[in-house]
Design an enzyme around this catalytic site. Structure first.
Site: not given
Length: 183
Positions: A134-138
């Site tokens: 998962l990317h750190y941005r959501m």
């Protein structure tokens, strides 16, 4: 096949404390930036659901009072389906296969949902291999909710089934509504 851009996830848990509670149910939908679910060959939908088996004792201890008392029908449904659940590792394996299929085996995936930061705490704790992807941005729909209610006095009325697949579909509908309000 078109690659997905957003991994919409909703989790139902025994409660909200990642240290004491556990994931019970997962729903995931892969969409593009248009917020439409990706379709595979022959119209195959890019969505999955899974039930995680947790000890009945934990469910009885954690799913009492307050929120769960007000949502007894959802609680009872989750408790009943728990019997047929899979281990957390099996569900994590299934979710990783889903991610590989719709997002490709490499690269980070952007997580989307309502109050997704809370779900992310459980993912980090219970599914570390998924967390690594998962990317750190959501994309958190609840941030849009705060803005529209506070700044514009507008409120989206979302169905609250407290079942993962219905909730995630509701979150996608909600973000579409907010996006439409900006036009």
């Amino acid at each position: 096949m078109k690659r997905a851009k957003l991994l919409w996830i909703d989790l139902e848990m025994t409660g909200l404390d990642p240290g004491k509670d556990r994931i019970l149910e997962l729903a995931a939908i892969a969409t593009g930036w248009d917020l439409e679910p990706i379709e595979g060959k022959a119209g195959e939908a890019a969505e999955m659901t899974a039930v995680v088996k947790v000890p009945e004792k934990l469910m009885k201890e954690r799913m009492v009072g307050g929120f769960w008392e007000k949502n007894a029908e959802s609680r009872d449904g989750l408790m009943k389906q728990n019997v047929e659940g899979k281990s957390a590792k099996e569900v994590e394996d299934e979710l990783l296969k889903f991610m590989d299929k719709w997002f490709g085996a490499s690269g980070e995936v952007i997580l989307a949902g309502n109050s997704i930061h809370q779900d992310r705490k459980f993912i980090d704790r219970e599914w570390p291999r998924v967390a690594e992807r998962l990317h750190y941005r959501m994309l958190d729909v609840s941030a849009w909710k705060v803005y529209f209610e506070g700044a514009r006095g507008k409120k989206f009325t979302k169905r609250e089934a407290h079942r993962a697949l219905d909730d995630i579909r509701g979150s996608i509908e909600e973000l579409k509504w907010y996006a439409g309000e900006l036009k």
